[in-house]
Design an enzyme around this catalytic site. Structure first.
Site, PDB file in Angstrom:
ATOM      1  N   CYS A 161       0.798  -1.234   0.000  1.00 37.08           N
ATOM      2  CA  CYS A 161       0.000   0.000   0.000  1.00 37.08           C
ATOM      3  C   CYS A 161       0.826   1.277   0.000  1.00 37.08           C
ATOM      4  O   CYS A 161       0.262   2.372  -0.103  1.00 37.08           O
ATOM      5  CB  CYS A 161      -0.956   0.002   1.194  1.00 37.08           C
ATOM      6  SG  CYS A 161      -1.922  -1.515   1.320  1.00 37.08           S
ATOM      7  N   HIS A 293      -3.558   8.290   5.412  1.00 33.44           N
ATOM      8  CA  HIS A 293      -3.758   6.966   4.808  1.00 33.44           C
ATOM      9  C   HIS A 293      -5.215   6.569   4.992  1.00 33.44           C
ATOM     10  O   HIS A 293      -5.868   6.156   4.042  1.00 33.44           O
ATOM     11  CB  HIS A 293      -2.819   5.963   5.467  1.00 33.44           C
ATOM     12  CG  HIS A 293      -2.792   4.630   4.807  1.00 33.44           C
ATOM     13  ND1 HIS A 293      -2.488   4.460   3.475  1.00 33.44           N
ATOM     14  CD2 HIS A 293      -3.023   3.380   5.298  1.00 33.44           C
ATOM     15  CE1 HIS A 293      -2.544   3.175   3.170  1.00 33.44           C
ATOM     16  NE2 HIS A 293      -2.863   2.501   4.248  1.00 33.44           N
ATOM     17  N   HIS A 329      -9.725   1.767  -1.119  1.00 32.09           N
ATOM     18  CA  HIS A 329      -8.286   1.576  -0.925  1.00 32.09           C
ATOM     19  C   HIS A 329      -7.731   0.911  -2.178  1.00 32.09           C
ATOM     20  O   HIS A 329      -7.971  -0.279  -2.414  1.00 32.09           O
ATOM     21  CB  HIS A 329      -8.054   0.714   0.303  1.00 32.09           C
ATOM     22  CG  HIS A 329      -6.617   0.639   0.728  1.00 32.09           C
ATOM     23  ND1 HIS A 329      -5.571   1.087  -0.051  1.00 32.09           N
ATOM     24  CD2 HIS A 329      -6.035   0.156   1.860  1.00 32.09           C
ATOM     25  CE1 HIS A 329      -4.430   0.897   0.575  1.00 32.09           C
ATOM     26  NE2 HIS A 329      -4.689   0.337   1.741  1.00 32.09           N
TER      27      HIS A 329
END
Length: 855
Positions: A161, A293, A329
């Site tokens: 990520c 995030h 995401h």
């Protein structure tokens, strides 16, 4: 001290469930559209599956149908956004600029789509063309660089990520170190069944749409791609480019805490922000906004809030928000897609809100800009990203380029102070070197034994390929002779394998339950490199970084995880999910050794560890990190990929190690090996302060890539690319070909690899030093794909010490009379060596190495 170069953003490209271009993407954001909805692809397996999916990505009229059918979405999407970014920057047709432009792509699950028919039990849909052109983890880099005409070399970042912001940081460093005035950065992430199933089984999915920092915890998965053109400021100004922002600095770090969960004290998240701000010369109080995030999970949101409070004195009033509430995401593409969302809305003096915000959760008490845009002028902002394995990345940007003083750095020399290795001919570097210098009998090759499940898959796949005649149409030749491999194992199919290794003899701390074969090799080599450099990590783990290059990664864990997808993907083995990621070995080593500094995993394929070496060089040279451990590791695993390499005759099937002959007149392919090599990099004064010896110095490096990925005849263009990399390395070192005392090639031994290398060496050296000695030591330990170049470098380091070079092993009849291949051990004064390497997709490395003190 010297001024750092300003790095500005001159182009952007986007592909999102919200829109497939920058203009429409901006409009969708201002309209507060949320792309998370019922999944059309995953509902067949998972009830109430929700996702932000790209169901239509537009056409590619400029590409042939043959190329489109050969590429997966990871490559097609990266190409699409890359082309849009270059077009916006006014560079898409500027050949001279593109030939200097490098490419760095961030992705988490590349190379997956080609094999989905196997995972999903629809083997009749398998495409050999897609497997060849899109089946490698870094194949998207080769596709995109070839289609866009980029020749500055490429790398693939695989830190899950944090991959795309980490890629932007690497590109920033490349510009800082003068490797290119322009870099193209992309993040691309289609969501495939293995990824969706893994997150679903971890019970972290939100039942509706994620609500970061409020309401019910849970994440929403998404997919997409984004690209940025980064450019040196003066170069951009001189050509009249539009400037969309300036990257002031970046940093990465590692929690060194857990494979999936973040450090509950937020240590890594705090450290990465403080380093990034310090690198930019910015005080926390100067930051106007932070794009978080913000996954929506309980652990992330709590820890990220804590980190903000520890870093920013004004945290109670500092606007922060999460854009994952808009489009989910997007894993490897998340950082860059979210960064672009900021870059297209902040010029209107509007801060993106956190959508779906409800009742704040316990300990989530910041200003999350709930639900509606905040009218506010922003200059300095921070983009944070976090990933499995405790990988952290932070970017500091300015919306008004050149409005702040440029930061300073003290440029450092870069030396190697420690080295460690594990190979089939020795479990330590000394054992390996002793075997080489004593010219011991070749290692005994070990047989390859495939799992019955793999053999069953192969039989079914070969039946499909036979029926559809894909060997003839794709490879240009008829059905290969696979009889020796079916149905039983071939007696002459063997590889270099590490046998008899006892990890606890080499390691003080070793958790066998969490160790993979490759991770064990890497940790042993890492520990040995630290010991040889007289360096002990105590409470100073943030002073040392870790960069690893991967070829095929943790193959056994990945195989186990993929096997568990059947018969019910809702019940996959979650224990193997994080361990199947490309950064799993880096995570294991970081946790085991307590390394918390700059941490990255590259998955550029063969010789990926040379990419790690060049990145480590960039970090040390800028004094961003005191020490950096670089390396790579490979584990033997009888995978379907190995089987297919065998029947398509890429590798050599043999029972005798002496049959592996590099640069031979009648080459038969390479023999795979396994093992690891790790090197400690630092400034010479740092090593000397500890009393550590300087083993060698890295004077410079050069990179290049060919644009021949889809060409039928690649030899000439790939030769030119390797020669260009050599020329760049020599020029950067301030020397010429006549100053090189020995050339160490990196060919795996196949005819094509060897010919590219031979022709490039001859092209560079024929005028000034045609008889320069040429060596290559891969045949001693097998072709250890990720770190073949580093293992050769480890031998070179000892050559400097002894002022002599061993002969190329086994080869009796060489393929080219023009070069001075070292046929017998040779004594000669050694000061400068040229180290070469390439990967399977046409990416080339050249490094100029200066010897340490002779022994």
């Amino acid at each position: 001290m010297k001024n750092r170069k300003r790095v500005v953003i001159t182009g952007m490209g986007i592909l999102s469930p919200l829109a497939d271009n920058i203009v429409d993407f901006r409009q969708a954001l201002f309209a507060k559209k949320c792309a998370i909805t019922d999944s059309q692809r995953f509902s067949r397996w998972f009830p109430h599956a929700r996702a932000a999916e790209i169901l239509y990505a537009g056409g590619y009229p400029e590409l042939s149908e043959q190329i489109i059918q050969s590429l997966d979405n990871a490559a097609l999407w990266a190409y699409k956004v890359g082309k849009e970014a270059l077009t916006q920057a006014g560079l898409v047709s500027h050949r001279a600029s593109l030939e200097e432009t490098g490419l760095i792509i961030g992705v988490s699950s590349a190379g997956t789509e080609a094999f989905l028919p196997l995972f999903e039990r629809r083997i009749q849909d398998f495409s050999l063309a897609k497997a060849i052109y899109s089946g490698g983890f870094s194949s998207c880099c080769a596709s995109v660089s070839s289609l866009l005409g980029l020749k500055g070399g490429f790398e693939l970042v695989a830190t899950a990520c944090t991959a795309s912001p980490n890629a932007a940081g690497m590109a920033y460093d490349a510009i800082q170190n003068g490797k290119s005035p322009i870099m193209l950065v992309a993040g691309t992430e289609p969501i495939y069944l293995p990824t969706f199933a893994g997150f679903y089984a971890l019970n972290v999915m939100h039942p509706e749409s994620c609500t970061p920092f409020s309401g019910t915890p849970g994440m929403s998965i998404g997919e997409g791609a984004g690209a940025l053109v980064l450019e040196e400021y003066q170069h951009a100004v001189d050509r009249g480019a539009t400037l969309y922002g300036e990257i002031l600095s970046y940093a990465t770090s590692c929690d060194a805490y857990h494979e999936t969960g973040p450090d509950p004290r937020a240590g890594g998240a705090v450290q990465v922000m403080l380093k990034a701000l310090r690198n930019a010369g910015i005080a926390p109080e100067q930051v106007d906004y932070v794009n978080l995030h913000g996954t929506g999970t309980e652990a992330n949101d709590r820890i990220e809030t804590l980190a903000m409070k520890k870093v920013f004195p004004q945290s109670a009033s500092l606007p922060v928000s999460s854009t994952k509430s808009w489009f989910g995401h997007t894993i490897g593409a998340a950082g860059i897609v979210e960064l672009i969302a900021c870059l297209v809305t902040l010029p209107a003096q509007k801060i993106l809100p956190t959508l779906n915000f409800g009742t704040p959760r316990a300990n989530c008490d910041l200003d999350y800009v709930a639900n509606d845009f905040r009218q506010q002028q922003v200059n300095i902002f921070v983009k944070n990203s976090y990933a499995f394995g405790g990988n952290n990345c932070s970017l500091v940007l300015s919306m008004r380029p050149a409005s702040l003083p440029v930061s300073l750095c003290r440029e450092k020399r870069v030396v190697i102070s420690g080295a460690g290795a594990v190979t089939a001919i020795g479990h330590s570097l000394n054992e390996m070197l002793e075997a080489i210098w004593n010219n011991q009998q070749p290692a005994t090759l070990q047989p390859v034994v495939f799992h019955q499940e793999t053999l069953a898959e192969v039989r079914a796949l070969l039946d499909v390929l036979r029926a559809t005649r894909q060997f003839e149409t794709v490879l240009g030749y008829g059905w290969p002779d696979v009889a020796p491999l079916l149905p039983q194992q071939a007696e002459n199919f063997n590889t270099f394998q590490v046998i008899g290794l006892e990890p606890r003899r080499h390691l003080r701390r070793y958790d066998q339950r969490k160790a993979t074969r490759g991770g064990t090799f890497a940790l042993i080599a890492l520990s040995a490199a630290l010991a040889s450099a007289r360096h002990k990590i105590k409470k100073d783990g943030d002073e040392i970084g870790l960069i690893m290059g991967m070829a095929r990664g943790p193959q056994e864990t990945t195989w186990k995880y993929l096997q568990s997808l059947q018969p019910d993907p809702r019940k996959v083995r979650t224990a193997e999910f994080p361990g199947s990621l490309m950064n799993a070995m880096t995570t294991f080593c970081g946790i085991s050794a307590g390394i918390k500094g700059y941490t990255t995993t590259l998955a550029t394929g063969e010789n990926a560890a040379l990419g790690a070496l060049t990145y480590g060089y960039d970090i040390i040279r800028q004094a961003l990190q005191a020490q950096v451990m670089v390396g790579g590791a490979d584990e033997h695993f009888p995978s379907m990929a190995l089987y297919m390499d065998a029947i398509t005759q890429k590798l050599q099937m043999t029972a005798d190690a002496a049959d592996y002959q590099v640069y031979a007149s009648a080459p038969r392919g390479f023999v795979p090996g396994e093992g690891a090599c790790m090197l400690l990099l630092e400034a010479p004064e740092s090593a000397e302060a500890r009393g550590a010896a300087v083993l060698a110095e890295i004077l410079s490096y050069g990179k290049s890539c060919s644009n021949s990925y889809f060409a039928a005849d690649r030899l000439s263009e790939q030769t030119q690319a390797m020669a260009l990399a050599i020329g760049r390395a020599l020029a950067d070192a301030g020397i010429t070909a006549k100053d090189i005392d020995v050339v160490c090639g990196g060919s795996n031994g196949s005819q094509h690899h060897s010919q590219v290398e031979i022709d490039a060496i001859w092209q560079v050296f024929q005028q000034e030093k045609p008889q320069v000695p040429v060596v290559n030591y891969n045949a001693f330990f097998g072709f250890v794909a990720s770190c073949a170049g580093l293992l050769n470098l480890a031998v070179l380091i000892d050559c400097f010490r002894q002022q002599r070079v061993p002969a190329i092993p086994h080869t009796q009849w060489f393929c080219d009379s023009r070069l001075n291949f070292v046929r017998e051990p040779l004594r000669l004064p050694l000061q400068h060596a040229l180290l070469l390497g390439s990967n399977e997709a046409g990416n080339y490395y050249a490094l100029v190495i200066k010897g340490g003190q002779p022994g």
